[in-house]
Design an enzyme around this catalytic site. Structure first.
Site, PDB file in Angstrom:
ATOM      1  N   TYR A 176      37.668 -19.202 -21.831  1.00 61.19           N
ATOM      2  CA  TYR A 176      37.849 -20.500 -22.494  1.00 61.19           C
ATOM      3  C   TYR A 176      39.293 -20.653 -22.950  1.00 61.19           C
ATOM      4  O   TYR A 176      40.015 -19.670 -23.150  1.00 61.19           O
ATOM      5  CB  TYR A 176      36.893 -20.668 -23.677  1.00 61.19           C
ATOM      6  CG  TYR A 176      37.203 -19.801 -24.883  1.00 61.19           C
ATOM      7  CD1 TYR A 176      38.088 -20.242 -25.871  1.00 61.19           C
ATOM      8  CD2 TYR A 176      36.603 -18.554 -25.053  1.00 61.19           C
ATOM      9  CE1 TYR A 176      38.362 -19.454 -26.987  1.00 61.19           C
ATOM     10  CE2 TYR A 176      36.868 -17.767 -26.162  1.00 61.19           C
ATOM     11  CZ  TYR A 176      37.750 -18.223 -27.129  1.00 61.19           C
ATOM     12  OH  TYR A 176      38.027 -17.447 -28.231  1.00 61.19           O
ATOM     13  N   CYS A 177      39.721 -21.905 -23.110  1.00 58.14           N
ATOM     14  CA  CYS A 177      41.043 -22.214 -23.646  1.00 58.14           C
ATOM     15  C   CYS A 177      40.950 -23.565 -24.357  1.00 58.14           C
ATOM     16  O   CYS A 177      39.857 -24.092 -24.549  1.00 58.14           O
ATOM     17  CB  CYS A 177      42.110 -22.225 -22.543  1.00 58.14           C
ATOM     18  SG  CYS A 177      41.758 -23.366 -21.189  1.00 58.14           S
ATOM     19  N   THR A 178      42.062 -24.135 -24.745  1.00 55.76           N
ATOM     20  CA  THR A 178      42.064 -25.344 -25.577  1.00 55.76           C
ATOM     21  C   THR A 178      41.364 -26.525 -24.910  1.00 55.76           C
ATOM     22  O   THR A 178      40.403 -27.081 -25.437  1.00 55.76           O
ATOM     23  CB  THR A 178      43.502 -25.736 -25.941  1.00 55.76           C
ATOM     24  OG1 THR A 178      44.148 -24.623 -26.554  1.00 55.76           O
ATOM     25  CG2 THR A 178      43.504 -26.919 -26.908  1.00 55.76           C
TER      26      THR A 178
END
EC number: 1.14.-.-
Length: 316
Positions: A176-178
């Site tokens: 996951y990331c922003t």
């Protein structure tokens, strides 16, 4: 609220990024938008702020363009503009992974998990959840149980994975990331590296926090954002502060950049400790002749000397 912040990306083909960037900048300025957009032959990555009316017009125009018609916009209400200027810049790639051979997300990328599916993965003991962001982003907020790669920038991530490959090789991997763009390439790279079961959070943390099913549950702290807001709330169920002050370890969610322009490290600290340390993350940075905190607050030589003497005494 009067304003909105848009976060989006789209992997598509842009034949002439430089010409597109010039035209797109003029278009954004005509709508009085502020923000930062990167353009490459592989697509577009942007975050913008403006009034609700202006941002809606922008999204309508983008959706009307065949190249961007199904772009997923993450929308945040805001009390004021989140940027001060408008930039549209051509780049060789949208996100830098420092790879010998680039990954095309249109050909190779991990399976998309919607927020509810991602929440299940967080609770699955057989799944490893890897945060694909930088260490300072993780330290402000992250999903419970997520792995924290020891990296200062995204381009360091592949090497970190290779050094720790034996820990994850036979596991289900979820990243996951922003907003999702970093995971598009990162998850594709993992597949090319031989990881067989790889998935990614669709729309990133920003989407997870707004989803009516998950409401940000199992996220602790705040999400770091690259604009004047610095951070935003994600968990609307059971908020928990996890950030710790750089100097004394007390709970903290206030980020500053080190006042030494040659360092610029991002640290969490209170106003009191920032004042005490002259905005520096270390004694060396506090002593730096180009200290920005000293300049900003117009401190006299005597005031600086007094505070440095106190810090030096502690160091001894």
């Amino acid at each position: 609220m009067k304003y909105q912040v848009l976060l989006y990306y789209k992997y598509t083909t842009i034949e002439d990024p430089e010409a597109f960037a010039k035209e797109h900048l003029a278009f954004c300025k005509s709508l009085n938008l502020k923000g930062r957009i990167l353009v490459a032959t592989e697509g577009i990555n942007g975050t913008l702020s403006g009034t609700v009316e202006e941002t809606e017009k922008y999204m309508e125009a983008m959706q009307a363009d065949e190249r961007f018609k199904d772009t997923f916009f993450k929308i945040d209400p805001a009390e004021e503009m989140a940027f001060r200027k408008m930039f549209v810049r051509p780049r060789s790639e949208l996100v830098a992974l420092n790879l010998e051979e680039d990954v095309d997300p249109l050909e190779t990328t991990g399976k998309y998990l919607e927020p509810a599916e991602f929440k299940e993965a967080l609770l699955d003991e057989d799944t490893v959840v890897i945060d694909a962001r930088n260490d300072y982003e993780y330290d402000l907020g992250h999903f419970r149980g997520a792995v924290r790669p020891d990296i200062r920038s995204f381009r360091e991530l592949p090497q970190w994975i290779r050094e720790n490959k034996e820990k994850f090789m036979d596991k289900k991997i979820v990243t996951y990331c922003t907003g999702g763009i970093r995971c598009e390439k990162f998850s594709g790279w993992l597949l090319k590296e031989g990881f067989e079961d790889v998935a990614q959070l669709h729309g990133g943390i920003a989407n997870y926090g707004k989803n009516p099913e998950t409401r940000g549950e199992l996220w602790d702290g705040k999400m770091y954002v690259f604009d004047d807001r610095i951070s935003v709330e994600i968990n609307h169920v059971d908020k928990k502060v996890i950030g710790k002050d750089w100097f004394d370890g007390t709970p903290c969610e206030r980020y500053i950049n080190c006042a030494n322009p040659e360092c610029n490290r991002q640290i969490l600290t209170s106003e009191e400790n920032e004042h005490k340390h002259l905005g520096g993350c270390s004694l060396e940075c506090s002593q730096h002749p180009a200290n920005r905190y000293v300049k900003k607050h117009n401190l006299t030589e005597a005031e600086v000397a007094e505070r440095l003497a106190l810090l030096e005494a502690v160091e001894v």
